[in-house]
Design a protein around this motif. Structure first.
Motif, short mmCIF file in Angstrom:
data_model
loop_
_atom_site.label_atom_id
_atom_site.label_comp_id
_atom_site.label_asym_id
_atom_site.label_seq_id
_atom_site.Cartn_x
_atom_site.Cartn_y
_atom_site.Cartn_z
N ALA A 139 0.81 -1.22 0.00
CA ALA A 139 0.00 0.00 0.00
C ALA A 139 0.84 1.27 0.00
N PHE A 140 1.99 1.25 0.69
CA PHE A 140 2.74 2.49 0.88
C PHE A 140 4.13 2.48 0.26
N GLY A 141 4.69 1.32 0.01
CA GLY A 141 6.08 1.22 -0.43
C GLY A 141 6.26 1.26 -1.93
N GLY A 142 7.48 0.99 -2.34
CA GLY A 142 7.83 0.97 -3.75
C GLY A 142 7.25 -0.25 -4.44
N THR A 143 7.48 -0.32 -5.74
CA THR A 143 6.89 -1.35 -6.59
C THR A 143 7.08 -2.76 -6.05
N ASP A 144 8.29 -3.14 -5.76
CA ASP A 144 8.55 -4.50 -5.27
C ASP A 144 8.99 -4.53 -3.82
N GLY A 145 8.74 -3.47 -3.09
CA GLY A 145 9.12 -3.41 -1.68
C GLY A 145 8.50 -4.51 -0.85
N HIS A 146 7.28 -4.89 -1.20
CA HIS A 146 6.60 -5.95 -0.43
C HIS A 146 7.32 -7.29 -0.56
N LYS A 147 7.94 -7.53 -1.71
CA LYS A 147 8.68 -8.78 -1.89
C LYS A 147 9.92 -8.80 -1.00
N TYR A 148 10.56 -7.65 -0.90
CA TYR A 148 11.75 -7.53 -0.06
C TYR A 148 11.38 -7.73 1.41
N VAL A 149 10.32 -7.05 1.85
CA VAL A 149 9.83 -7.17 3.23
C VAL A 149 9.48 -8.63 3.52
N ASN A 150 8.80 -9.28 2.60
CA ASN A 150 8.43 -10.69 2.77
C ASN A 150 9.67 -11.56 2.98
N GLY A 151 10.67 -11.38 2.12
CA GLY A 151 11.89 -12.19 2.23
C GLY A 151 12.62 -11.99 3.54
N VAL A 152 12.75 -10.74 3.96
CA VAL A 152 13.48 -10.44 5.21
C VAL A 152 12.71 -10.99 6.41
N LEU A 153 11.41 -10.77 6.47
CA LEU A 153 10.63 -11.24 7.62
C LEU A 153 10.55 -12.76 7.68
N HIS A 154 10.52 -13.43 6.53
CA HIS A 154 10.55 -14.90 6.54
C HIS A 154 11.87 -15.42 7.09
N LYS A 155 12.96 -14.70 6.87
CA LYS A 155 14.26 -15.09 7.43
C LYS A 155 14.34 -14.76 8.92
N LEU A 156 13.67 -13.69 9.34
CA LEU A 156 13.72 -13.23 10.72
C LEU A 156 12.83 -14.07 11.65
N ALA A 157 11.72 -14.54 11.15
CA ALA A 157 10.74 -15.26 11.99
C ALA A 157 11.35 -16.42 12.77
N PRO A 158 12.17 -17.29 12.16
CA PRO A 158 12.70 -18.43 12.93
C PRO A 158 13.57 -18.03 14.13
N SER A 159 14.22 -16.88 14.06
CA SER A 159 15.05 -16.48 15.20
C SER A 159 14.23 -15.86 16.33
N LEU A 160 13.10 -15.25 16.02
CA LEU A 160 12.29 -14.59 17.05
C LEU A 160 11.06 -15.40 17.46
N ARG A 161 10.64 -16.33 16.63
CA ARG A 161 9.48 -17.17 16.92
C ARG A 161 9.80 -18.63 16.59
N ALA A 162 10.90 -19.11 17.11
CA ALA A 162 11.43 -20.44 16.76
C ALA A 162 10.40 -21.55 16.95
N ALA A 163 9.77 -21.62 18.11
CA ALA A 163 8.83 -22.71 18.40
C ALA A 163 7.62 -22.65 17.47
N GLU A 164 7.11 -21.46 17.25
CA GLU A 164 5.93 -21.30 16.39
C GLU A 164 6.25 -21.68 14.94
N VAL A 165 7.40 -21.24 14.44
CA VAL A 165 7.80 -21.56 13.07
C VAL A 165 8.04 -23.07 12.92
N ALA A 166 8.71 -23.66 13.92
CA ALA A 166 8.98 -25.11 13.90
C ALA A 166 7.67 -25.90 13.89
#
Length: 171
Positions: A139-166
């Motif tokens: 809604a607010f970012g650049g053309t493909d910004g959502h793809k970048y955000v998706n990739g980074v957050l998918h990599k971040l989730a296992p370190s901050l929500r390990a049990a839930e991701v597992a």
């Protein structure tokens, strides 16, 4: 002389809860979704203008539609992200393919929201956090910004929500 041609009419919009550009209609947004939108805009002001949290908060609360936002969630996001900005950046930066200074302030603020919610809003499933952040970036970012955000957050989730991701991956 030729007669002026009428502009072709747009086809009627289907009732899907989305505008013709694919964005959720305002009436269909939850209070938390609205809180994230206002928090993202406020964090943008902080990142770009280096404005103080209290001044940003006062300004944002006067914006049209704020009364429909979950103000407690907005407060947690705005003040939590600003207070924990260095720690959030420390968690996010190793996952980036470029220096944080090269990330747009919109994507930076959305990544802050995602990382903050991963760490502090355990009542929100990590997949919901990722989806909400993708929608913010669309809604607010650049053309493909959502793809970048998706990739980074998918990599971040296992370190901050390990049990839930597992548990989610085990299904």
């Amino acid at each position: 002389m030729s007669e002026p041609t009428a502009k072709p009419k747009r086809p009627p919009q289907k009732r899907t809860g989305l505008t013709d550009t694919g964005v959720k209609k305002a009436a269909d947004k939850s209070g938390r979704t609205r809180a994230r939108e206002f928090a993202m805009q406020a964090l943008y002001q902080h990142l770009v203008g280096r404005n103080e949290a209290d001044a940003i908060d006062t300004f944002t609360r006067d914006l049209v539609g704020f009364h429909k936002a979950d103000s407690a969630h907005y407060d947690a996001l705005l003040h939590g992200c600003i207070d924990d900005g260095q720690a959030l950046d420390a968690a996010i930066t190793p996952l980036l393919d470029r220096p944080m200074a090269e990330i747009s302030p919109i994507e930076h603020s959305v990544l802050w929201i995602g990382a903050y919610e991963f760490k502090n809003c355990l009542d929100v499933p990590y997949r919901v956090v990722i989806n909400e952040c993708i929608e913010l970036a669309k809604a607010f970012g650049g053309t493909d910004g959502h793809k970048y955000v998706n990739g980074v957050l998918h990599k971040l989730a296992p370190s901050l929500r390990a049990a839930e991701v597992a548990a989610d991956n085990a299904r």
